[in-house]
Design a protein around this motif. Sequence first.
Motif, PDB file in Angstrom:
ATOM      1  N   LYS A 142       0.616  -1.360  -0.030  1.00 36.39           N
ATOM      2  CA  LYS A 142      -0.057  -0.093  -0.123  1.00 36.39           C
ATOM      3  C   LYS A 142       0.920   1.261  -0.016  1.00 36.39           C
ATOM      4  N   LYS A 143       1.930   1.057   0.660  1.00 39.25           N
ATOM      5  CA  LYS A 143       3.098   2.383   0.530  1.00 39.25           C
ATOM      6  C   LYS A 143       4.134   1.874   0.468  1.00 39.25           C
ATOM      7  N   GLU A 144       5.314   2.658   0.484  1.00 41.45           N
ATOM      8  CA  GLU A 144       6.853   2.298   0.325  1.00 41.45           C
ATOM      9  C   GLU A 144       7.071   1.748   1.587  1.00 41.45           C
ATOM     10  N   ILE A 145       7.966   0.782   1.633  1.00 44.96           N
ATOM     11  CA  ILE A 145       8.486  -0.034   2.790  1.00 44.96           C
ATOM     12  C   ILE A 145       9.779   0.482   3.081  1.00 44.96           C
ATOM     13  N   GLU A 146       9.900   1.231   4.085  1.00 53.76           N
ATOM     14  CA  GLU A 146      10.909   1.822   4.454  1.00 53.76           C
ATOM     15  C   GLU A 146      11.847   1.225   5.441  1.00 53.76           C
ATOM     16  N   GLU A 147      11.239   0.456   6.178  1.00 54.13           N
ATOM     17  CA  GLU A 147      11.952  -0.230   7.287  1.00 54.13           C
ATOM     18  C   GLU A 147      12.322  -1.888   7.015  1.00 54.13           C
ATOM     19  N   PRO A 148      13.450  -2.483   7.490  1.00 56.32           N
ATOM     20  CA  PRO A 148      13.514  -3.839   6.896  1.00 56.32           C
ATOM     21  C   PRO A 148      12.348  -4.871   7.519  1.00 56.32           C
ATOM     22  N   ILE A 149      12.070  -5.854   6.867  1.00 59.82           N
ATOM     23  CA  ILE A 149      11.058  -6.823   7.296  1.00 59.82           C
ATOM     24  C   ILE A 149      11.643  -7.767   8.379  1.00 59.82           C
ATOM     25  N   LYS A 150      11.526  -7.630   9.663  1.00 59.99           N
ATOM     26  CA  LYS A 150      12.006  -8.402  10.722  1.00 59.99           C
ATOM     27  C   LYS A 150      11.040  -9.305  11.221  1.00 59.99           C
ATOM     28  N   LYS A 151       9.738  -9.013  11.375  1.00 53.74           N
ATOM     29  CA  LYS A 151       8.664  -9.764  12.040  1.00 53.74           C
ATOM     30  C   LYS A 151       7.582  -9.894  10.953  1.00 53.74           C
ATOM     31  N   ASP A 238       6.039  -6.327  10.577  1.00 51.88           N
ATOM     32  CA  ASP A 238       6.430  -5.534   9.507  1.00 51.88           C
ATOM     33  C   ASP A 238       5.433  -6.149   8.284  1.00 51.88           C
ATOM     34  N   LEU A 239       4.836  -7.193   8.415  1.00 52.09           N
ATOM     35  CA  LEU A 239       4.328  -7.771   7.164  1.00 52.09           C
ATOM     36  C   LEU A 239       3.385  -8.855   7.798  1.00 52.09           C
ATOM     37  N   ILE A 240       1.936  -8.894   7.063  1.00 52.60           N
ATOM     38  CA  ILE A 240       0.849  -9.924   7.692  1.00 52.60           C
ATOM     39  C   ILE A 240       0.776 -10.879   6.523  1.00 52.60           C
ATOM     40  N   CYS A 241       0.835 -12.174   6.804  1.00 54.07           N
ATOM     41  CA  CYS A 241       0.490 -13.253   6.024  1.00 54.07           C
ATOM     42  C   CYS A 241      -0.623 -14.000   6.386  1.00 54.07           C
ATOM     43  N   MET A 242      -1.687 -14.054   5.264  1.00 56.38           N
ATOM     44  CA  MET A 242      -2.677 -14.799   5.465  1.00 56.38           C
ATOM     45  C   MET A 242      -3.149 -15.787   4.536  1.00 56.38           C
ATOM     46  N   ILE A 243      -3.727 -17.116   4.863  1.00 52.46           N
ATOM     47  CA  ILE A 243      -4.209 -17.896   3.560  1.00 52.46           C
ATOM     48  C   ILE A 243      -5.605 -17.144   3.091  1.00 52.46           C
ATOM     49  N   THR A 244      -5.585 -16.989   1.857  1.00 51.46           N
ATOM     50  CA  THR A 244      -6.714 -16.076   1.290  1.00 51.46           C
ATOM     51  C   THR A 244      -7.969 -16.989   0.708  1.00 51.46           C
TER      52      THR A 244
END
Length: 276
Positions: A142-151, A238-244
């Motif tokens: 949805k927007k620029e990812i500025e921070e590292p994906i840590k969680k 930092d990121l959401i994972c879902m079974i769609t």
Amino acid sequence: MKKILVPTDFSECALAASKFAMELSQLAKSDLHFLHLMKTPVDWVKLPKEKEKNFPEVLKNIRESKNLLNDLIHRSSLLGVSATQFLAFDSRIENIIGHIDDHHHDLVVMGSHGSQGLKDKIFGSTSQRVLRNAKVPVLIIKKEIEEPIKKIAFISEFSEINRATIEYSFAFAQLFSADIELVSINKLENDDEKKRIEKEMDRVITYHTQNNKINKKIINKPDIRLGSMDHIKGSKPDLICMITHGKSGLMQLFAPSVSEKIASDIQLPILGLPLL
């Protein structure tokens, strides 16, 4: 992960998705495909060449689109990423799904404008329709990812999850050396349901062979959306994972209305996984 597709309309969120896809391709050593769908007043593919001059505005849009695609290819090359561009004169979603099937992509990365009023709700957007119909994982930005994906928070009811889907999510997290949270909302708020979820989470963990950390979180709350949102706000993934959806295309995450609200309420990137 060998091929990543990036459908783009060159909007701000689409460019943010393109940037992240380049970085992801660099990590995964994947090829990139940039696809732009253009709507034309006539069937441009069948239009005789000598008649194209009758549509100067379309010709202008084609030149501009090719320039923007060339820029994405150039930016990818600077990162050492092999990229290819595609310009299609058909704006229907079937063109995206067909491109996925024809080129055997492992992942789709695309932007979404999010919920900025009723007409922009993600559930009715192109990104959401691709999310529901694609047979491969779809990452919504949805927007620029500025921070590292840590969680990464994997939110699920933890029922009928197959091994291939879980292993894909674990491998995705490993690209960023990100920790994983297995999150479920115990809407029944009883011990039997909690034990069922814990048992299923433990089964899922047996598939985890990477070095990144994995945690379990079960939240007792009758409202799935509110329970999920409470966890997201408190844990700050930092990121959401879902079974769609499953192979039949049916939604697997709770119910369509719940998944719509979760997706619309947050600005975090969302990785939607079909049952692979």
